[in-house]
Design a protein around this motif. Structure first.
Motif, PDB file in Angstrom:
ATOM      1  N   GLY A  79      24.315  -5.025   3.919  1.00  0.00           N
ATOM      2  CA  GLY A  79      23.391  -3.910   3.743  1.00  0.00           C
ATOM      3  C   GLY A  79      22.020  -4.208   4.322  1.00  0.00           C
ATOM      4  N   LEU A  80      21.298  -3.144   4.622  1.00  0.00           N
ATOM      5  CA  LEU A  80      19.956  -3.256   5.183  1.00  0.00           C
ATOM      6  C   LEU A  80      18.998  -2.366   4.417  1.00  0.00           C
ATOM      7  CD1 LEU A  80      20.508  -2.757   9.014  1.00  0.00           C
ATOM      8  CD2 LEU A  80      20.057  -4.901   7.867  1.00  0.00           C
ATOM      9  N   CYS A  81      17.751  -2.759   4.366  1.00  0.00           N
ATOM     10  CA  CYS A  81      16.678  -1.895   3.884  1.00  0.00           C
ATOM     11  C   CYS A  81      15.711  -1.745   5.046  1.00  0.00           C
ATOM     12  CB  CYS A  81      15.973  -2.510   2.678  1.00  0.00           C
ATOM     13  SG  CYS A  81      16.966  -2.568   1.198  1.00  0.00           S
ATOM     14  N   THR A  82      15.646  -0.538   5.628  1.00  0.00           N
ATOM     15  CA  THR A  82      14.733  -0.302   6.743  1.00  0.00           C
ATOM     16  C   THR A  82      13.517   0.458   6.241  1.00  0.00           C
ATOM     17  OG1 THR A  82      15.903   1.722   7.362  1.00  0.00           O
ATOM     18  CG2 THR A  82      16.555  -0.285   8.485  1.00  0.00           C
ATOM     19  N   VAL A  83      12.363   0.082   6.717  1.00  0.00           N
ATOM     20  CA  VAL A  83      11.105   0.683   6.281  1.00  0.00           C
ATOM     21  C   VAL A  83      11.049   2.134   6.730  1.00  0.00           C
ATOM     22  CG1 VAL A  83       8.594   0.557   6.460  1.00  0.00           C
ATOM     23  CG2 VAL A  83       9.944  -1.546   6.350  1.00  0.00           C
ATOM     24  N   LEU A  84      10.760   3.040   5.768  1.00  0.00           N
ATOM     25  CA  LEU A  84      10.679   4.466   6.072  1.00  0.00           C
ATOM     26  C   LEU A  84       9.370   4.849   6.742  1.00  0.00           C
ATOM     27  CD1 LEU A  84      12.175   6.536   3.123  1.00  0.00           C
ATOM     28  CD2 LEU A  84      12.983   6.350   5.444  1.00  0.00           C
ATOM     29  N   ASP A  85       8.267   4.296   6.264  1.00  0.00           N
ATOM     30  CA  ASP A  85       6.954   4.680   6.761  1.00  0.00           C
ATOM     31  C   ASP A  85       5.994   3.513   6.553  1.00  0.00           C
ATOM     32  OD1 ASP A  85       4.984   6.248   7.859  1.00  0.00           O
ATOM     33  OD2 ASP A  85       5.129   7.862   6.389  1.00  0.00           O
ATOM     34  N   GLN A  86       4.743   3.723   6.904  1.00  0.00           N
ATOM     35  CA  GLN A  86       3.731   2.690   6.701  1.00  0.00           C
ATOM     36  C   GLN A  86       3.653   2.317   5.225  1.00  0.00           C
ATOM     37  OE1 GLN A  86       1.163   1.432   8.816  1.00  0.00           O
ATOM     38  NE2 GLN A  86       1.935   2.378  10.670  1.00  0.00           N
ATOM     39  N   PRO A  87       3.405   1.046   4.893  1.00  0.00           N
ATOM     40  CA  PRO A  87       3.176   0.686   3.496  1.00  0.00           C
ATOM     41  C   PRO A  87       1.997   1.483   2.933  1.00  0.00           C
ATOM     42  CG  PRO A  87       3.420  -1.275   4.836  1.00  0.00           C
ATOM     43  CD  PRO A  87       3.345  -0.120   5.779  1.00  0.00           C
ATOM     44  N   ILE A  88       2.068   1.826   1.645  1.00  0.00           N
ATOM     45  CA  ILE A  88       1.018   2.621   1.010  1.00  0.00           C
ATOM     46  C   ILE A  88       0.103   1.678   0.229  1.00  0.00           C
ATOM     47  CG2 ILE A  88       0.527   4.482  -0.610  1.00  0.00           C
ATOM     48  CD1 ILE A  88       3.490   5.393  -0.082  1.00  0.00           C
ATOM     49  N   PRO A  89      -1.165   1.562   0.643  1.00  0.00           N
ATOM     50  CA  PRO A  89      -2.095   0.707  -0.107  1.00  0.00           C
ATOM     51  C   PRO A  89      -2.264   1.256  -1.525  1.00  0.00           C
ATOM     52  CG  PRO A  89      -3.022   1.346   2.013  1.00  0.00           C
ATOM     53  CD  PRO A  89      -1.792   2.165   1.808  1.00  0.00           C
ATOM     54  N   LEU A  90      -2.269   0.366  -2.520  1.00  0.00           N
ATOM     55  CA  LEU A  90      -2.355   0.811  -3.908  1.00  0.00           C
ATOM     56  C   LEU A  90      -3.672   1.506  -4.223  1.00  0.00           C
ATOM     57  CD1 LEU A  90      -0.580  -1.995  -5.940  1.00  0.00           C
ATOM     58  CD2 LEU A  90       0.351   0.106  -4.964  1.00  0.00           C
ATOM     59  N   ASP A  91      -4.736   1.177  -3.508  1.00  0.00           N
ATOM     60  CA  ASP A  91      -6.014   1.841  -3.770  1.00  0.00           C
ATOM     61  C   ASP A  91      -6.042   3.276  -3.252  1.00  0.00           C
ATOM     62  OD1 ASP A  91      -6.117   1.194  -1.085  1.00  0.00           O
ATOM     63  OD2 ASP A  91      -8.099   0.262  -1.164  1.00  0.00           O
ATOM     64  N   ARG A  92      -5.001   3.672  -2.491  1.00  0.00           N
ATOM     65  CA  ARG A  92      -4.908   5.052  -1.991  1.00  0.00           C
ATOM     66  C   ARG A  92      -3.752   5.812  -2.637  1.00  0.00           C
ATOM     67  NH1 ARG A  92      -5.484   5.882   4.043  1.00  0.00           N
ATOM     68  NH2 ARG A  92      -6.221   7.828   3.224  1.00  0.00           N
ATOM     69  N   LEU A  93      -3.101   5.213  -3.622  1.00  0.00           N
ATOM     70  CA  LEU A  93      -1.935   5.790  -4.267  1.00  0.00           C
ATOM     71  C   LEU A  93      -2.331   6.484  -5.564  1.00  0.00           C
ATOM     72  CD1 LEU A  93       1.218   5.895  -4.105  1.00  0.00           C
ATOM     73  CD2 LEU A  93       1.214   3.845  -5.512  1.00  0.00           C
ATOM     74  N   ILE A  94      -1.827   7.697  -5.757  1.00  0.00           N
ATOM     75  CA  ILE A  94      -2.081   8.448  -6.983  1.00  0.00           C
ATOM     76  C   ILE A  94      -0.735   8.711  -7.648  1.00  0.00           C
ATOM     77  CG2 ILE A  94      -2.951  10.590  -7.974  1.00  0.00           C
ATOM     78  CD1 ILE A  94      -4.823  10.793  -5.538  1.00  0.00           C
ATOM     79  N   LEU A  95      -0.603   8.329  -8.909  1.00  0.00           N
ATOM     80  CA  LEU A  95       0.629   8.543  -9.667  1.00  0.00           C
ATOM     81  C   LEU A  95       0.426   9.666 -10.660  1.00  0.00           C
ATOM     82  CD1 LEU A  95       1.646   4.861 -10.403  1.00  0.00           C
ATOM     83  CD2 LEU A  95       2.490   6.347  -8.603  1.00  0.00           C
ATOM     84  N   LYS A  96       1.424  10.554 -10.780  1.00  0.00           N
ATOM     85  CA  LYS A  96       1.367  11.668 -11.721  1.00  0.00           C
ATOM     86  C   LYS A  96       2.700  11.786 -12.424  1.00  0.00           C
ATOM     87  CE  LYS A  96      -1.821  14.466  -9.022  1.00  0.00           C
ATOM     88  NZ  LYS A  96      -2.052  15.768  -8.397  1.00  0.00           N
ATOM     89  N   ASN A  97       2.669  12.095 -13.711  1.00  0.00           N
ATOM     90  CA  ASN A  97       3.885  12.395 -14.447  1.00  0.00           C
ATOM     91  C   ASN A  97       4.302  13.820 -14.116  1.00  0.00           C
ATOM     92  OD1 ASN A  97       4.164   9.957 -15.823  1.00  0.00           O
ATOM     93  ND2 ASN A  97       2.740  10.603 -17.417  1.00  0.00           N
ATOM     94  N   ILE A  98       5.602  14.009 -13.882  1.00  0.00           N
ATOM     95  CA  ILE A  98       6.126  15.350 -13.637  1.00  0.00           C
ATOM     96  C   ILE A  98       7.289  15.613 -14.573  1.00  0.00           C
ATOM     97  CG2 ILE A  98       5.401  15.418 -11.214  1.00  0.00           C
ATOM     98  CD1 ILE A  98       8.308  14.776 -10.459  1.00  0.00           C
ATOM     99  N   GLU A  99       7.567  16.867 -14.789  1.00  0.00           N
ATOM    100  CA  GLU A  99       8.688  17.247 -15.631  1.00  0.00           C
ATOM    101  C   GLU A  99       9.985  17.012 -14.863  1.00  0.00           C
ATOM    102  OE1 GLU A  99       8.550  18.292 -18.815  1.00  0.00           O
ATOM    103  OE2 GLU A  99       6.404  17.875 -18.687  1.00  0.00           O
TER     104      GLU A  99
END
Length: 101
Positions: A79-99
């Protein structure tokens, strides 16, 4: 891309968490594997190959013993894991709870 001078898995302390997730992408669901490092989030697409890899591909496993047994087994089976997109810096990441859908 393979880069001999830097291996992001070389320091086990950098990798905080990893695991599988289903990503909703417009009209389809994508099977992804996430790697949460101390400074960025890496989203990879899971690819299964019928042909097993040998030599250098499986040699990545001992370098990062912190990978889950599930992922180590997946890599050994080709198996392989290929990178989908640029890594996301944590200081630019916003997490939200969704239903749940």
């Amino acid at each position: 891309r393979e880069n001999g001078s830097e291996n992001i898995f070389s320091s086990a302390n950098r990798l905080l968490h990893e695991g599988r997730l289903m990503l909703a992408e417009s009209t389809r669901l994508l099977d992804v594997y996430l790697f949460l490092f101390e400074d960025f989030l890496l989203i990879t697409k899971i690819k299964r190959n019928k042909k097993k890899y040998g030599g250098s591909d499986t040699s990545l496993i001992p370098v990062c013993p912190s990978l889950t047994p599930e992922l180590q087994s997946f890599i050994r089976e080709g198996g392989l894991c290929t990178v989908l997109d640029q890594p996301i810096p944590l200081d630019r990441l916003i997490l939200k709870n969704i239903e749940p859908i």
